[in-house]
Write a protein that holds these residues in place. Structure first.
Motif, PDB file in Angstrom:
ATOM      1  N   PRO A  29     -28.194 -76.548  41.922  1.00 20.18           N
ATOM      2  CA  PRO A  29     -27.597 -75.224  41.690  1.00 20.18           C
ATOM      3  C   PRO A  29     -26.142 -75.323  41.246  1.00 20.18           C
ATOM      4  CG  PRO A  29     -28.014 -75.579  44.040  1.00 20.18           C
ATOM      5  CD  PRO A  29     -28.509 -76.799  43.325  1.00 20.18           C
ATOM      6  N   ARG A  30     -25.765 -74.521  40.271  1.00 16.05           N
ATOM      7  CA  ARG A  30     -24.381 -74.443  39.815  1.00 16.05           C
ATOM      8  C   ARG A  30     -23.655 -73.369  40.621  1.00 16.05           C
ATOM      9  NH1 ARG A  30     -24.332 -78.890  37.045  1.00 16.05           N
ATOM     10  NH2 ARG A  30     -22.505 -78.257  35.870  1.00 16.05           N
ATOM     11  N   ALA A  31     -22.336 -73.418  40.558  1.00 13.08           N
ATOM     12  CA  ALA A  31     -21.541 -72.416  41.279  1.00 13.08           C
ATOM     13  C   ALA A  31     -21.739 -71.040  40.660  1.00 13.08           C
ATOM     14  CB  ALA A  31     -20.078 -72.807  41.222  1.00 13.08           C
ATOM     15  N   ARG A  32     -21.930 -70.042  41.510  1.00 13.33           N
ATOM     16  CA  ARG A  32     -22.029 -68.654  41.042  1.00 13.33           C
ATOM     17  C   ARG A  32     -21.019 -67.828  41.812  1.00 13.33           C
ATOM     18  NH1 ARG A  32     -28.005 -66.884  39.933  1.00 13.33           N
ATOM     19  NH2 ARG A  32     -27.347 -65.069  41.094  1.00 13.33           N
ATOM     20  N   ILE A  54     -19.178 -79.448  47.904  1.00 18.80           N
ATOM     21  CA  ILE A  54     -18.739 -78.139  48.394  1.00 18.80           C
ATOM     22  C   ILE A  54     -19.774 -77.125  47.915  1.00 18.80           C
ATOM     23  CG2 ILE A  54     -16.935 -76.381  48.272  1.00 18.80           C
ATOM     24  CD1 ILE A  54     -14.972 -78.753  47.886  1.00 18.80           C
ATOM     25  N   VAL A  55     -20.377 -76.407  48.849  1.00 19.51           N
ATOM     26  CA  VAL A  55     -21.436 -75.466  48.470  1.00 19.51           C
ATOM     27  C   VAL A  55     -20.946 -74.018  48.468  1.00 19.51           C
ATOM     28  CG1 VAL A  55     -23.322 -76.977  49.206  1.00 19.51           C
ATOM     29  CG2 VAL A  55     -22.370 -75.311  50.838  1.00 19.51           C
ATOM     30  N   PHE A 112     -16.224 -65.009  55.422  1.00 20.28           N
ATOM     31  CA  PHE A 112     -16.742 -64.564  56.717  1.00 20.28           C
ATOM     32  C   PHE A 112     -17.398 -63.184  56.609  1.00 20.28           C
ATOM     33  CE2 PHE A 112     -15.499 -67.345  60.346  1.00 20.28           C
ATOM     34  CZ  PHE A 112     -15.028 -68.400  59.578  1.00 20.28           C
ATOM     35  N   ARG A 113     -16.836 -62.331  55.746  1.00 18.99           N
ATOM     36  CA  ARG A 113     -17.397 -60.988  55.612  1.00 18.99           C
ATOM     37  C   ARG A 113     -18.676 -61.025  54.773  1.00 18.99           C
ATOM     38  NH1 ARG A 113     -13.480 -58.076  52.657  1.00 18.99           N
ATOM     39  NH2 ARG A 113     -12.099 -58.232  54.443  1.00 18.99           N
ATOM     40  N   SER A 114     -18.669 -61.793  53.691  1.00 22.14           N
ATOM     41  CA  SER A 114     -19.831 -61.807  52.793  1.00 22.14           C
ATOM     42  C   SER A 114     -20.195 -63.237  52.402  1.00 22.14           C
ATOM     43  CB  SER A 114     -19.540 -61.040  51.510  1.00 22.14           C
ATOM     44  OG  SER A 114     -18.802 -59.899  51.740  1.00 22.14           O
ATOM     45  N   PRO A 115     -20.720 -64.032  53.328  1.00 18.54           N
ATOM     46  CA  PRO A 115     -21.114 -65.394  52.969  1.00 18.54           C
ATOM     47  C   PRO A 115     -22.235 -65.341  51.935  1.00 18.54           C
ATOM     48  CG  PRO A 115     -21.987 -64.797  55.129  1.00 18.54           C
ATOM     49  CD  PRO A 115     -21.088 -63.676  54.709  1.00 18.54           C
ATOM     50  N   GLU A 116     -22.160 -66.225  50.937  1.00 17.79           N
ATOM     51  CA  GLU A 116     -23.126 -66.136  49.847  1.00 17.79           C
ATOM     52  C   GLU A 116     -24.115 -67.291  49.824  1.00 17.79           C
ATOM     53  OE1 GLU A 116     -20.894 -65.491  46.290  1.00 17.79           O
ATOM     54  OE2 GLU A 116     -20.422 -63.435  46.884  1.00 17.79           O
ATOM     55  N   HIS A 117     -23.801 -68.380  50.483  1.00 12.30           N
ATOM     56  CA  HIS A 117     -24.729 -69.517  50.500  1.00 12.30           C
ATOM     57  C   HIS A 117     -25.527 -69.477  51.812  1.00 12.30           C
ATOM     58  CE1 HIS A 117     -26.274 -73.600  50.369  1.00 12.30           C
ATOM     59  NE2 HIS A 117     -25.882 -73.655  49.101  1.00 12.30           N
ATOM     60  N   SER A 153     -12.434 -67.039  42.749  1.00 11.95           N
ATOM     61  CA  SER A 153     -11.896 -67.247  44.089  1.00 11.95           C
ATOM     62  C   SER A 153     -12.989 -67.431  45.142  1.00 11.95           C
ATOM     63  CB  SER A 153     -10.960 -66.107  44.483  1.00 11.95           C
ATOM     64  OG  SER A 153     -11.706 -64.951  44.735  1.00 11.95           O
ATOM     65  N   HIS A 154     -14.145 -66.812  44.955  1.00 10.53           N
ATOM     66  CA  HIS A 154     -15.230 -66.947  45.939  1.00 10.53           C
ATOM     67  C   HIS A 154     -16.522 -67.252  45.208  1.00 10.53           C
ATOM     68  CE1 HIS A 154     -17.779 -64.968  49.383  1.00 10.53           C
ATOM     69  NE2 HIS A 154     -17.959 -66.275  49.291  1.00 10.53           N
ATOM     70  N   TRP A 155     -17.078 -68.422  45.474  1.00 10.72           N
ATOM     71  CA  TRP A 155     -18.306 -68.802  44.794  1.00 10.72           C
ATOM     72  C   TRP A 155     -19.225 -69.585  45.744  1.00 10.72           C
ATOM     73  CZ3 TRP A 155     -18.988 -73.970  45.012  1.00 10.72           C
ATOM     74  CH2 TRP A 155     -17.851 -74.787  45.055  1.00 10.72           C
ATOM     75  N   ALA A 156     -20.475 -69.661  45.372  1.00  5.71           N
ATOM     76  CA  ALA A 156     -21.435 -70.461  46.135  1.00  5.71           C
ATOM     77  C   ALA A 156     -22.370 -71.164  45.164  1.00  5.71           C
ATOM     78  CB  ALA A 156     -22.241 -69.570  47.083  1.00  5.71           C
TER      79      ALA A 156
END
Ligand code: SF4
Length: 338
Positions: A317-320, A241-242, A251-256, A324-327
């Motif tokens: 890469p580790r989750a950042r 899971i990325v 959807f508003r602020s995708p980070e990956h 609730s919302h990470w990439a």
């Protein structure tokens, strides 16, 4: 290991789940160290391209990955029940009764020479649900009515091939629901259907989650469907899971960069096409040939825009992000133009 996303009241808890296959070339990992939780009544969209591992992950929650696949995890629970510790006999009871699988090809899961009524009431008998034949029949009719099939009594008399694709899919959902499972794994259940029927089935699944508190993991390659139905989205790439988060946030602020590329390739329904229509160049890597470092690096526009930084090739890469919302990207939240 990726960060776990905690549901408020976990119905499903998955920590460090991996699926491996023994092949002639050695052990190949298809799902790699996945962690998440799902709450009652929550719909999670599990999205990614082919070979991302999303269908295998769905099956692994049922402990139904076919041999020679092997599922391992630090924790795999449905409420307080340890799914890893169950025998094959106990697992057979859990499947259908507590976790149901609804697949794309509903017809393939039905017996072609048995009526729908017989197939549904047999599920009740096989699971020793108390009741007379008449009471089982009434329960089956109610289940068919609940998936909004017109004239359920008539459907009970029919053979699978006598129904349209949309009706077959509703019957498959009714079969999945008849034992009132806590969790439904829906693997591309609407992909083969036309747009109108697709919308009806999505609305139906949404109402099932809301009225029964059933948790649904909706496996799809289509982010537009996730926008329609999901509370939360998990984006999967090369077994991991990325990105994960509430649908509106992702959807508003995708980070990956991978999520951004998937979103950029969507045409808005009924709206103006986006300024850029990005197909993601290249193919996702097959299990067993994942690149070192970040598995998305050979296709990543941000990696190229940043001059191909070494850490992307050498460090996983580790989750950042917040809980609730990470990439999982060294440069999560940075745009390609930087
Ligand atoms: S870690 Fe590097 S290669 Fe991977 S997604 Fe982020 S920028 Fe791209």
């Amino acid at each position: 290991m990726t960060d776990i996303v905690e549901a408020t009241v976990p119905l499903v808890t998955v920590r460090g789940l991996s699926v491996e296959f023994a092949t002639q070339e050695g052990t190949v990992r298809a799902v790699d160290d996945v962690s998440f939780t799902a709450g009652a009544g929550e719909i999670i969209g599990l999205v990614g391209e082919s070979a991302s591992g999303k269908s295998t992950l769905g099956l692994s929650l049922l402990r139904a990955v076919p041999a020679p696949g092997r599922t391992s995890a630090e924790e795999l629970r449905l409420e307080d029940r340890d799914l890893l510790g169950l025998s094959e006999t106990e697992l057979r009871t859990v499947r259908s009764a507590e976790i149901a699988l609804v697949v794309q090809d509903a017809l393939a899961t039905m017996n072609p020479v048995t009526t729908i009524g017989e197939q549904i009431t047999r599920i009740l008998r096989d699971h020793a649900v108390p009741g007379t034949r008449r009471e089982h029949r009434e329960r089956a009719i109610r289940a068919l009515g609940e998936v909004r099939l017109p004239d359920p009594e008539d459907v009970m008399r029919r053979y699978p091939h006598e129904l349209s694709g949309g009706m077959q899919q509703r019957v498959a959902i009714a079969q999945g629901l008849i034992l009132e499972p806590k969790l439904i794994i829906a693997d591309e259940p609407t992909t083969a259907l036309d747009v109108t029927v697709q919308a009806q089935i999505l609305a139906l699944l949404k109402s099932i989650a809301a009225t029964h508190g059933t948790s649904i993991i909706f496996v799809t390659h289509d982010l537009a469907t996730v926008a329609e139905i999901g509370d939360r989205v998990m984006v999967m790439y090369a077994g991991r899971i990325v990105e994960s988060g509430p649908v509106k946030d992702v959807f508003r602020s995708p980070e990956h960069p991978y999520t951004r590329a998937l979103l950029a390739s969507l045409l808005p329904l009924g709206g103006e096409p986006p300024a850029r229509l990005d197909a993601i160049p290249g193919q996702p890597p097959r299990p067993g040939s994942w690149p070192t470092g970040c598995r998305f690096s050979p296709r990543c526009p941000l990696y190229r825009a940043k001059g191909e930084p070494e850490q992307c090739r050498t460090h996983d890469p580790r989750a950042r992000g917040d809980g609730s919302h990470w990439a999982a990207c060294h440069f999560a939240t940075e745009e390609e133009s930087e």
